[in-house]
Write an enzyme that holds these catalytic residues in place. Structure first.
Site, PDB file in Angstrom:
ATOM      1  CG  HIS A 152      -0.236   0.003   2.715  1.00  0.00           C
ATOM      2  ND1 HIS A 152      -0.474   1.143   3.127  1.00  0.00           N
ATOM      3  CD2 HIS A 152      -0.260  -0.645   3.581  1.00  0.00           C
ATOM      4  CE1 HIS A 152       0.573   1.434   4.132  1.00  0.00           C
ATOM      5  NE2 HIS A 152       0.588  -0.159   4.689  1.00  0.00           N
ATOM      6  CD  GLU A 198      -2.372  -1.620   5.342  1.00  0.00           C
ATOM      7  OE1 GLU A 198      -2.222  -2.549   6.092  1.00  0.00           O
ATOM      8  OE2 GLU A 198      -1.905  -0.620   6.157  1.00  0.00           O
ATOM      9  CD  GLU A 199      -1.659   2.491   7.432  1.00  0.00           C
ATOM     10  OE1 GLU A 199      -1.679   2.138   8.601  1.00  0.00           O
ATOM     11  OE2 GLU A 199      -0.369   2.056   7.146  1.00  0.00           O
ATOM     12  CD  GLU A 225       2.189  -3.132   6.331  1.00  0.00           C
ATOM     13  OE1 GLU A 225       2.657  -2.500   4.562  1.00  0.00           O
ATOM     14  OE2 GLU A 225       0.911  -2.536   7.125  1.00  0.00           O
TER      15      GLU A 225
END
Ligand SMILES: *[C@@H]1O[C@H](CO)[C@@H](O)[C@H](O)[C@H]1NC(C)=O
Ligand SMILES: *[C@@H]1O[C@H](CO)[C@@H](O)[C@H](O)[C@H]1NC(C)=O
Length: 254
Positions: A152, A198-199, A225
């Site tokens: 991401h 993504e967060e 990640e």
């Protein structure tokens, strides 16, 4: 009362002392093997068919220093998407005639309900951006079983997001470039998903896996990640895969 050591005590202390030294040496060897035997990173001028750490770090620098704030809703996230797309377009121009390269910017919308800390949470979202690149051989088809690499480009609140996850984007860009420049033809399509949200409960993954035309072709995936923030530095998390695991692997062999 005078404290006296017998000759047996002295021998015992000597053994203890030797054991302590031996233990120390073993720790140093174990530490150096586990933590210090990194491969030598390559510089900016490394051959194009090699992965260069310096080229990757340059992406991290742009994403986390030149671009201000890649949180969802901020201008920096848009700028990051443009930067990634520009890099991918450059790769496409360099690609040999046997490679087929598709680049897409997807605006995703959706909604879902999930259990979060024991509470049912409903989320609806609109206008998040994913950047997707698919590298395949010139005679591949849209339905060919494919491999997904996900990372991401949005950043956590209050952070420049160099490790989380500028580093992921940087590695993915360098791997994509390497794939193109090395002249290797992937036996199955590789999809690079630069995930824009993504967060926030992994909306980007949800959007991709519920709407994208290639979603049913994915037979395997790696999610990168927060790499490079300390210690042994590559971690593969499966959390964005929560949605992906719901998908039947495409038929066909890998
Ligand atoms: C999401 O909505 C936007 C308009 O707000 C539209 O342009 C886009 O195509 C939609 N995306 C999908 C995957 O339906
Ligand atoms: C989504 O984007 C479209 C087109 O860019 C815009 O018209 C719309 O207002 C946006 N929606 C939201 C909720 O921001």
């Amino acid at each position: 009362m005078a404290f006296r050591l017998s000759s047996g005590d002295v021998a015992g202390f000597k053994v203890l002392f030797c054991l302590a030294i031996l233990y120390g040496l073993m720790s140093i060897i174990a530490y150096s093997v586990i933590h210090m035997k990194f491969i030598t990173p390559l510089g900016l001028d490394a051959p194009l068919d090699r992965f260069s750490e310096s080229r990757a770090v340059e992406h991290v620098r742009v994403l986390s220093k030149e671009i201000d704030g890649r949180q969802v809703g901020r201008q920096g996230l848009r700028e990051a998407a443009e930067y990634i797309k520009t890099q991918l377009e450059k790769m496409k121009e360099q690609a040999g005639p046997n490679l087929r390269i598709e680049i897409e910017e997807n605006i995703i919308n959706g909604s879902f309900t999930m259990l979060f800390l024991g509470h049912s949470l409903s989320l609806a979202y609109r206008n998040h951006t994913n950047i997707v690149m698919r590298i395949s051989s010139i005679d591949s088809h849209d339905t060919d079983p494919s491999f997904l690499l996900n990372g991401h480009f949005d950043a956590p609140p209050g952070s420049p997001g160099a490790g989380d996850c500028g580093s992921c984007v940087a590695s993915m860009l360098e791997i994509a470039r390497l794939t193109v420049d090395s002249g290797w033809i992937p036996p199955r399509p590789i999809i690079f998903l630069f995930n824009g949200a993504e967060e926030l409960f992994m909306l980007g993954s949800h959007g991709f896996m519920t709407t994208h035309k290639w979603r049913d072709t994915i037979g395997a995936f790696i999610n990168v990640e927060a790499s490079g923030t300390g210690g042994l530095d590559l971690e593969f998390f499966c959390h964005a895969g929560a949605y992906q695991l719901g998908v039947q692997p495409a038929s066909g062999s890998w």
